[in-house]
Design a protein around this motif. Structure first.
Motif, PDB file in Angstrom:
ATOM      1  N   THR A   1       0.868  -1.249   0.183  1.00 30.04           N
ATOM      2  CA  THR A   1      -0.027  -0.066  -0.112  1.00 30.04           C
ATOM      3  C   THR A   1       0.832   1.315   0.135  1.00 30.04           C
ATOM      4  O   THR A   1       0.558   2.250  -0.858  1.00 30.04           O
ATOM      5  N   ALA A   2       1.857   1.321   0.894  1.00 33.20           N
ATOM      6  CA  ALA A   2       2.758   2.344   0.907  1.00 33.20           C
ATOM      7  C   ALA A   2       3.414   2.905  -0.382  1.00 33.20           C
ATOM      8  O   ALA A   2       3.716   3.945  -0.828  1.00 33.20           O
ATOM      9  N   GLY A   3       3.947   1.584  -1.032  1.00 31.27           N
ATOM     10  CA  GLY A   3       4.558   1.798  -2.424  1.00 31.27           C
ATOM     11  C   GLY A   3       3.728   2.193  -3.394  1.00 31.27           C
ATOM     12  O   GLY A   3       4.379   3.204  -4.212  1.00 31.27           O
ATOM     13  N   ILE A   4       2.611   1.709  -3.606  1.00 28.44           N
ATOM     14  CA  ILE A   4       1.668   2.132  -4.540  1.00 28.44           C
ATOM     15  C   ILE A   4       1.127   3.724  -4.046  1.00 28.44           C
ATOM     16  O   ILE A   4       1.226   4.162  -5.140  1.00 28.44           O
ATOM     17  N   LEU A   5       1.191   4.028  -3.134  1.00 23.21           N
ATOM     18  CA  LEU A   5       0.603   5.402  -2.778  1.00 23.21           C
ATOM     19  C   LEU A   5       1.827   6.480  -3.043  1.00 23.21           C
ATOM     20  O   LEU A   5       1.447   7.514  -3.869  1.00 23.21           O
ATOM     21  N   ILE A   6       3.133   6.111  -2.853  1.00 24.99           N
ATOM     22  CA  ILE A   6       4.222   6.808  -3.278  1.00 24.99           C
ATOM     23  C   ILE A   6       4.269   6.831  -4.783  1.00 24.99           C
ATOM     24  O   ILE A   6       4.597   7.899  -5.536  1.00 24.99           O
ATOM     25  N   MET A   7       4.284   5.872  -5.507  1.00 27.34           N
ATOM     26  CA  MET A   7       4.404   5.730  -7.010  1.00 27.34           C
ATOM     27  C   MET A   7       3.288   6.425  -7.701  1.00 27.34           C
ATOM     28  O   MET A   7       3.557   6.958  -8.810  1.00 27.34           O
ATOM     29  N   THR A   8       2.079   6.229  -7.023  1.00 26.71           N
ATOM     30  CA  THR A   8       0.997   7.308  -7.531  1.00 26.71           C
ATOM     31  C   THR A   8       1.127   8.726  -7.540  1.00 26.71           C
ATOM     32  O   THR A   8       1.029   9.411  -8.425  1.00 26.71           O
ATOM     33  N   GLY A   9       1.839   9.088  -6.316  1.00 25.99           N
ATOM     34  CA  GLY A   9       2.275  10.526  -6.134  1.00 25.99           C
ATOM     35  C   GLY A   9       3.510  10.732  -7.301  1.00 25.99           C
ATOM     36  O   GLY A   9       3.434  11.859  -7.764  1.00 25.99           O
ATOM     37  N   CYS A  10       4.133   9.983  -7.405  1.00 31.81           N
ATOM     38  CA  CYS A  10       5.263  10.178  -8.427  1.00 31.81           C
ATOM     39  C   CYS A  10       4.835  10.434  -9.778  1.00 31.81           C
ATOM     40  O   CYS A  10       5.087  10.948 -10.576  1.00 31.81           O
ATOM     41  N   LEU A  11       3.683   9.170 -10.164  1.00 27.85           N
ATOM     42  CA  LEU A  11       3.211   9.480 -11.477  1.00 27.85           C
ATOM     43  C   LEU A  11       2.576  10.775 -11.700  1.00 27.85           C
ATOM     44  O   LEU A  11       2.496  11.137 -12.823  1.00 27.85           O
ATOM     45  N   ALA A  12       1.691  11.299 -10.813  1.00 32.98           N
ATOM     46  CA  ALA A  12       0.806  12.472 -10.855  1.00 32.98           C
ATOM     47  C   ALA A  12       2.024  13.564 -10.881  1.00 32.98           C
ATOM     48  O   ALA A  12       1.756  14.462 -11.666  1.00 32.98           O
ATOM     49  N   VAL A  13       3.160  13.659 -10.487  1.00 35.79           N
ATOM     50  CA  VAL A  13       4.325  14.472 -10.513  1.00 35.79           C
ATOM     51  C   VAL A  13       4.857  14.511 -11.897  1.00 35.79           C
ATOM     52  O   VAL A  13       5.004  15.689 -12.503  1.00 35.79           O
ATOM     53  N   TYR A  14       5.106  13.250 -12.428  1.00 35.86           N
ATOM     54  CA  TYR A  14       5.451  12.992 -13.707  1.00 35.86           C
ATOM     55  C   TYR A  14       4.403  13.736 -14.951  1.00 35.86           C
ATOM     56  O   TYR A  14       4.971  14.315 -15.781  1.00 35.86           O
ATOM     57  N   LEU A  15       3.254  13.212 -14.829  1.00 36.84           N
ATOM     58  CA  LEU A  15       2.425  13.626 -15.438  1.00 36.84           C
ATOM     59  C   LEU A  15       2.214  15.097 -15.622  1.00 36.84           C
ATOM     60  O   LEU A  15       1.787  16.022 -16.628  1.00 36.84           O
ATOM     61  N   ALA A  16       2.270  15.986 -14.345  1.00 40.09           N
ATOM     62  CA  ALA A  16       2.169  17.470 -14.152  1.00 40.09           C
ATOM     63  C   ALA A  16       3.235  18.034 -15.027  1.00 40.09           C
ATOM     64  O   ALA A  16       3.203  19.000 -15.626  1.00 40.09           O
ATOM     65  N   ALA A  17       4.641  17.676 -14.815  1.00 39.34           N
ATOM     66  CA  ALA A  17       5.592  17.830 -15.503  1.00 39.34           C
ATOM     67  C   ALA A  17       5.611  17.938 -16.878  1.00 39.34           C
ATOM     68  O   ALA A  17       5.918  18.732 -17.711  1.00 39.34           O
ATOM     69  N   LEU A  18       4.999  16.902 -17.536  1.00 40.32           N
ATOM     70  CA  LEU A  18       4.753  16.886 -18.811  1.00 40.32           C
ATOM     71  C   LEU A  18       3.898  17.938 -19.494  1.00 40.32           C
ATOM     72  O   LEU A  18       4.280  18.588 -20.415  1.00 40.32           O
ATOM     73  N   GLN A  19       2.848  18.137 -18.699  1.00 41.88           N
ATOM     74  CA  GLN A  19       1.849  19.290 -19.118  1.00 41.88           C
ATOM     75  C   GLN A  19       2.527  20.905 -18.826  1.00 41.88           C
ATOM     76  O   GLN A  19       2.378  21.517 -19.733  1.00 41.88           O
ATOM     77  N   ILE A  20       3.373  20.863 -17.897  1.00 48.22           N
ATOM     78  CA  ILE A  20       4.285  22.001 -17.795  1.00 48.22           C
ATOM     79  C   ILE A  20       5.160  22.245 -19.047  1.00 48.22           C
ATOM     80  O   ILE A  20       5.274  23.511 -19.602  1.00 48.22           O
ATOM     81  N   ALA A  21       5.760  21.200 -19.133  1.00 42.32           N
ATOM     82  CA  ALA A  21       6.963  21.322 -20.325  1.00 42.32           C
ATOM     83  C   ALA A  21       6.262  21.730 -21.713  1.00 42.32           C
ATOM     84  O   ALA A  21       6.587  22.342 -22.135  1.00 42.32           O
ATOM     85  N   LYS A  22       5.164  21.042 -21.797  1.00 39.65           N
ATOM     86  CA  LYS A  22       4.371  21.205 -23.177  1.00 39.65           C
ATOM     87  C   LYS A  22       3.999  22.512 -23.025  1.00 39.65           C
ATOM     88  O   LYS A  22       3.873  23.376 -24.181  1.00 39.65           O
ATOM     89  N   LYS A  23       3.184  23.204 -22.098  1.00 42.26           N
ATOM     90  CA  LYS A  23       3.020  24.680 -22.143  1.00 42.26           C
ATOM     91  C   LYS A  23       4.072  25.591 -22.360  1.00 42.26           C
ATOM     92  O   LYS A  23       3.932  26.641 -22.832  1.00 42.26           O
ATOM     93  N   MET A  24       5.031  25.280 -21.907  1.00 43.92           N
ATOM     94  CA  MET A  24       6.365  26.326 -21.873  1.00 43.92           C
ATOM     95  C   MET A  24       6.996  26.298 -23.246  1.00 43.92           C
ATOM     96  O   MET A  24       7.363  27.193 -23.809  1.00 43.92           O
ATOM     97  N   ILE A  25       6.522  25.408 -24.221  1.00 42.08           N
ATOM     98  CA  ILE A  25       7.115  25.496 -25.720  1.00 42.08           C
ATOM     99  C   ILE A  25       5.966  25.846 -26.546  1.00 42.08           C
ATOM    100  O   ILE A  25       6.114  25.911 -27.659  1.00 42.08           O
ATOM    101  N   GLU A  26       4.618  25.842 -26.032  1.00 40.81           N
ATOM    102  CA  GLU A  26       3.681  26.147 -26.896  1.00 40.81           C
ATOM    103  C   GLU A  26       3.477  27.935 -27.178  1.00 40.81           C
ATOM    104  O   GLU A  26       2.813  28.419 -26.071  1.00 40.81           O
ATOM    105  N   ILE A  27       4.079  28.457 -27.739  1.00 34.00           N
ATOM    106  CA  ILE A  27       4.130  30.006 -27.492  1.00 34.00           C
ATOM    107  C   ILE A  27       3.070  30.435 -28.690  1.00 34.00           C
ATOM    108  O   ILE A  27       3.401  30.232 -29.854  1.00 34.00           O
ATOM    109  N   GLU A  28       2.155  31.062 -28.181  1.00 34.43           N
ATOM    110  CA  GLU A  28       1.257  31.763 -29.250  1.00 34.43           C
ATOM    111  C   GLU A  28       1.508  33.031 -29.619  1.00 34.43           C
ATOM    112  O   GLU A  28       1.960  33.936 -29.060  1.00 34.43           O
ATOM    113  N   VAL A  29       1.717  33.217 -30.938  1.00 39.53           N
ATOM    114  CA  VAL A  29       2.267  34.298 -31.698  1.00 39.53           C
ATOM    115  C   VAL A  29       1.259  35.030 -32.665  1.00 39.53           C
ATOM    116  O   VAL A  29       0.208  34.230 -32.933  1.00 39.53           O
TER     117      VAL A  29
END
Length: 270
Positions: free
Chosen positions: A242-270
């Motif tokens: 249980t503890a490991g699953i919760l930790i890895m779920t948190g890591c997965l959430a951070v990873y997916l959030a980082a993907l979205q942030i990185a994508k927004k950073m290079i999507e420049i509207e001109v």
């Protein structure tokens, strides 16, 4: 100044051929997937879900709760394909209006200048290119006695490109004001073409950053794979409890959030 230009005659079709043929002007805010693309992006989504399931939970059963990843993959693919489609249309539109400006200098009327530009688009990009099709739609609209400014306004609305909408607005104002239409169109065509060209140059500069982002997206998996190969059992404490699953779920959430942030950073509207 905003001018409301609407025409309820779309999709274009002649009364004579209404029963045999109807041609729908495309909405560039949507992308209809073909069967091959459905299989391709479906496989990518399933592959992404399998990758996340194995590395974060060490079990392919985790693909069941991660199944929304497949739908997310389709949504992101659709956004990317719509963006590419609009960029392709804008690039071709730049060449089309420059061709129109050249036609006006040669003495063509504005309607004939657009029709001649259609021939140039077919030579440059092929008969199935987006702009060549749009000018064929435009020709049918003119044959049905629809004003050119309404046809261009509809194209701008469907394209979702601000530069194309602005050009349609300028064209409508110039035609209604009764000024030097040829000079106004040539000037606005040059300015619109320059703006679209700048956008294309910015996209070219950002393309290398997109590739770098894709590489960085895979770095966590490469590190985890390396550790699992060189230090077997290193991550065992994080799986099947249980503890490991919760930790890895948190890591997965951070990873997916980082993907979205990185994508927004290079999507420049001109």
């Amino acid at each position: 100044m905003q001018i409301s230009l609407k025409w309820q005659g779309f999709p274009w079709y002649s009364r004579k051929g209404a029963q045999q043929e109807k041609e729908h002007a495309p909405d560039y805010g949507r992308y209809p997937f073909c069967r091959k693309e459905i299989l391709l992006y479906g496989a990518k989504g399933i592959g992404a879900a399998a990758l996340l399931s194995w590395f974060f939970y060490h079990s392919f059963w985790a693909m069941l709760p991660l199944s929304p990843v497949v739908l997310f993959s389709f949504r992101e693919a659709e956004k990317d394909l719509i963006r590419r489609q609009r960029q392709e249309l804008a690039d071709q539109f730049k060449d089309a209006i420059l061709s129109v400006a050249a036609g006006l200098q040669a003495g063509y009327s504005i309607e004939n200048a657009f029709l001649e530009a259609g021939k140039d688009m077919e030579r440059l990009y092929g008969t199935d290119s987006l702009m060549a099709k749009e000018i064929r739609y435009l020709k049918k609209g003119l044959q049905n006695h629809v004003p050119l400014e309404i046809l261009l306004a509809d194209l701008g609305r469907r394209s979702g490109e601000a530069d194309m909408e602005d050009f349609a607005q300028i064209f409508a104002i110039a035609k209604r004001s009764g000024g030097n239409l040829n000079a106004i169109i040539r000037r606005s065509a040059a300015i619109t073409g320059e703006k679209i060209e700048v956008k294309r140059e910015i996209r070219t500069l950002l393309s290398s950053r997109r590739y770098e982002q894709r590489i960085m997206n895979m770095v966590p998996f490469l590190i985890m794979a390396y550790l699992q190969l060189t230090s077997r059992g290193f991550f065992d404490c994080l799986y099947f409890n249980t503890a490991g699953i919760l930790i890895m779920t948190g890591c997965l959430a951070v990873y997916l959030a980082a993907l979205q942030i990185a994508k927004k950073m290079i999507e420049i509207e001109v």
